[in-house]
Motif scaffolding. Sequence first.
Motif, PDB file in Angstrom:
ATOM      1  N   ARG A  88       0.885  -1.110   0.013  1.00 55.69           N
ATOM      2  CA  ARG A  88      -0.096  -0.083  -0.151  1.00 55.69           C
ATOM      3  C   ARG A  88       0.940   1.175   0.033  1.00 55.69           C
ATOM      4  N   PHE A  89       0.538   2.145  -0.921  1.00 58.36           N
ATOM      5  CA  PHE A  89       1.240   3.441  -1.018  1.00 58.36           C
ATOM      6  C   PHE A  89       0.547   4.622  -0.590  1.00 58.36           C
ATOM      7  N   THR A  90       1.255   5.680   0.052  1.00 58.43           N
ATOM      8  CA  THR A  90       0.514   6.741   0.236  1.00 58.43           C
ATOM      9  C   THR A  90       0.058   7.678  -0.975  1.00 58.43           C
ATOM     10  N   LYS A  91      -0.904   8.393  -0.848  1.00 57.75           N
ATOM     11  CA  LYS A  91      -1.088   9.541  -1.902  1.00 57.75           C
ATOM     12  C   LYS A  91       0.198  10.360  -2.585  1.00 57.75           C
ATOM     13  N   ASP A  92       1.027  10.557  -1.653  1.00 64.18           N
ATOM     14  CA  ASP A  92       2.503  11.117  -2.206  1.00 64.18           C
ATOM     15  C   ASP A  92       3.153  10.198  -2.962  1.00 64.18           C
ATOM     16  N   GLU A  93       3.214   9.108  -2.579  1.00 63.38           N
ATOM     17  CA  GLU A  93       3.949   8.038  -3.097  1.00 63.38           C
ATOM     18  C   GLU A  93       3.413   7.332  -4.322  1.00 63.38           C
ATOM     19  N   THR A  94       1.784   7.536  -4.623  1.00 64.92           N
ATOM     20  CA  THR A  94       1.425   7.106  -5.686  1.00 64.92           C
ATOM     21  C   THR A  94       1.573   8.114  -6.790  1.00 64.92           C
ATOM     22  N   LEU A  95       1.518   9.428  -6.485  1.00 65.00           N
ATOM     23  CA  LEU A  95       1.767  10.249  -7.525  1.00 65.00           C
ATOM     24  C   LEU A  95       3.287  10.227  -8.158  1.00 65.00           C
ATOM     25  N   LEU A  96       4.061  10.010  -7.118  1.00 60.06           N
ATOM     26  CA  LEU A  96       5.413   9.968  -7.841  1.00 60.06           C
ATOM     27  C   LEU A  96       5.635   8.379  -8.370  1.00 60.06           C
ATOM     28  N   LEU A  97       4.785   7.255  -8.122  1.00 56.17           N
ATOM     29  CA  LEU A  97       4.956   6.145  -8.985  1.00 56.17           C
ATOM     30  C   LEU A  97       4.248   6.580 -10.534  1.00 56.17           C
ATOM     31  N   LEU A  98       3.245   7.345 -10.344  1.00 56.88           N
ATOM     32  CA  LEU A  98       2.512   7.380 -11.553  1.00 56.88           C
ATOM     33  C   LEU A  98       3.433   8.313 -12.641  1.00 56.88           C
ATOM     34  N   THR A  99       4.197   9.144 -11.715  1.00 56.39           N
ATOM     35  CA  THR A  99       4.860  10.161 -12.560  1.00 56.39           C
ATOM     36  C   THR A  99       6.128   9.218 -13.223  1.00 56.39           C
ATOM     37  N   PRO A 182       0.737  -2.443 -14.235  1.00 59.48           N
ATOM     38  CA  PRO A 182       0.687  -2.655 -15.769  1.00 59.48           C
ATOM     39  C   PRO A 182      -0.466  -2.033 -16.523  1.00 59.48           C
ATOM     40  N   PHE A 183      -0.223  -0.550 -16.706  1.00 59.28           N
ATOM     41  CA  PHE A 183      -1.249   0.066 -17.460  1.00 59.28           C
ATOM     42  C   PHE A 183      -1.217  -0.334 -18.888  1.00 59.28           C
ATOM     43  N   GLU A 184      -1.995  -0.546 -19.593  1.00 63.54           N
ATOM     44  CA  GLU A 184      -1.776  -0.773 -20.906  1.00 63.54           C
ATOM     45  C   GLU A 184      -1.524  -0.006 -21.760  1.00 63.54           C
ATOM     46  N   ASN A 185      -1.661   1.226 -21.679  1.00 65.63           N
ATOM     47  CA  ASN A 185      -1.360   2.296 -22.628  1.00 65.63           C
ATOM     48  C   ASN A 185      -1.501   3.696 -21.692  1.00 65.63           C
ATOM     49  N   GLN A 186      -1.154   4.924 -22.124  1.00 68.76           N
ATOM     50  CA  GLN A 186      -1.204   6.189 -21.581  1.00 68.76           C
ATOM     51  C   GLN A 186      -2.531   6.563 -21.255  1.00 68.76           C
ATOM     52  N   GLU A 187      -3.514   6.127 -22.017  1.00 71.44           N
ATOM     53  CA  GLU A 187      -4.839   6.413 -21.738  1.00 71.44           C
ATOM     54  C   GLU A 187      -5.274   5.594 -20.296  1.00 71.44           C
ATOM     55  N   ALA A 188      -4.855   4.594 -20.073  1.00 74.52           N
ATOM     56  CA  ALA A 188      -5.127   3.793 -18.897  1.00 74.52           C
ATOM     57  C   ALA A 188      -4.448   4.796 -17.645  1.00 74.52           C
ATOM     58  N   GLU A 190      -3.559   7.901 -17.796  1.00 75.80           N
ATOM     59  CA  GLU A 190      -4.513   9.196 -17.669  1.00 75.80           C
ATOM     60  C   GLU A 190      -5.657   8.926 -16.778  1.00 75.80           C
ATOM     61  N   GLN A 191      -6.403   7.878 -16.961  1.00 72.89           N
ATOM     62  CA  GLN A 191      -7.685   7.740 -16.203  1.00 72.89           C
ATOM     63  C   GLN A 191      -7.342   7.526 -14.590  1.00 72.89           C
ATOM     64  N   GLN A 192      -6.202   6.892 -14.366  1.00 73.79           N
ATOM     65  CA  GLN A 192      -5.814   6.627 -12.966  1.00 73.79           C
ATOM     66  C   GLN A 192      -5.359   7.948 -12.492  1.00 73.79           C
ATOM     67  N   ALA A 193      -4.390   8.773 -13.329  1.00 70.91           N
ATOM     68  CA  ALA A 193      -3.882   9.929 -12.755  1.00 70.91           C
ATOM     69  C   ALA A 193      -5.041  10.949 -12.461  1.00 70.91           C
ATOM     70  N   SER A 194      -6.012  10.907 -13.165  1.00 67.88           N
ATOM     71  CA  SER A 194      -7.166  11.860 -13.086  1.00 67.88           C
ATOM     72  C   SER A 194      -7.922  12.103 -11.845  1.00 67.88           C
ATOM     73  N   LEU A 195      -7.701  10.813 -11.059  1.00 66.27           N
ATOM     74  CA  LEU A 195      -8.269  10.516  -9.814  1.00 66.27           C
ATOM     75  C   LEU A 195      -7.453  11.367  -8.732  1.00 66.27           C
ATOM     76  N   TYR A 196      -6.215  11.873  -8.925  1.00 69.23           N
ATOM     77  CA  TYR A 196      -5.493  12.295  -8.044  1.00 69.23           C
ATOM     78  C   TYR A 196      -5.104  13.901  -8.392  1.00 69.23           C
ATOM     79  N   ARG A 197      -5.824  14.411  -9.490  1.00 69.23           N
ATOM     80  CA  ARG A 197      -5.579  15.605  -9.846  1.00 69.23           C
ATOM     81  C   ARG A 197      -6.435  16.658  -9.040  1.00 69.23           C
TER      82      ARG A 197
END
Length: 208
Positions: A88-99, A182-188, A190-197
């Motif tokens: 489990r990751f914190t919100k900050d860690e999740t944003l870093l992972l997404l980046t 394992p995101f299939e592509n950048q669209e996937a 983007e969907q996840q990243a939008s939850l944290y914007r």
Amino acid sequence: MTLPWPSFWAHIPDDDRAAIREVLAELLGTGVLFGDDGRARQLYLVAREYEPQLREYLAPLNLDLVPDPDRPLFQARPIPGECNLTSRFTKDETLLLLTLWRIYDEERMARPVETVVIPANLVFARLKLYFEHIEPPKDSHFEKMILRLRAKRLIRFQRHEDPQRFGESVVEILPTLQRVIPFENQEAWEQQASLYRVTEADVEGEDV
């Protein structure tokens, strides 16, 4: 104290048993075994030889052993909803992972590379680009998060010897990151990243 070797693996030669213990420690501790060089390469070769045994060992934990067809890499992937051995990751860690995932994906699309090596300054810049209303972490907090990701074998990190030049520290993003997320592509992505914007309206509406 050394515990007895399991009877169901009595057929495994003594010379391979220490390596099998290390392989399992890596898979259970970090979720991945990345055999790119040195001792890690030796462990990967042993794991490849005993892949059926390792797969059966992990199955009762609801972990699937997944090889990578293109890289010397094994992943112990949790079965969704059935495995309790998940990170489990914190919100900050999740944003870093997404980046880091997005940086790695873009670099891989531009040129075929196994790993992506970037300075910490670029990570800060991309974090701000992808999540523009979120303040990038301070150096100390960033390093704390980076060290956790390093422990999970998702990145390598070399801190600059001069504390005043922390932004020049080197982050090496490993292919294990895209296997764990394992995101299939950048669209996937983007969907996840939008939850944290956070929108400008959200920022203006926050209590001070």
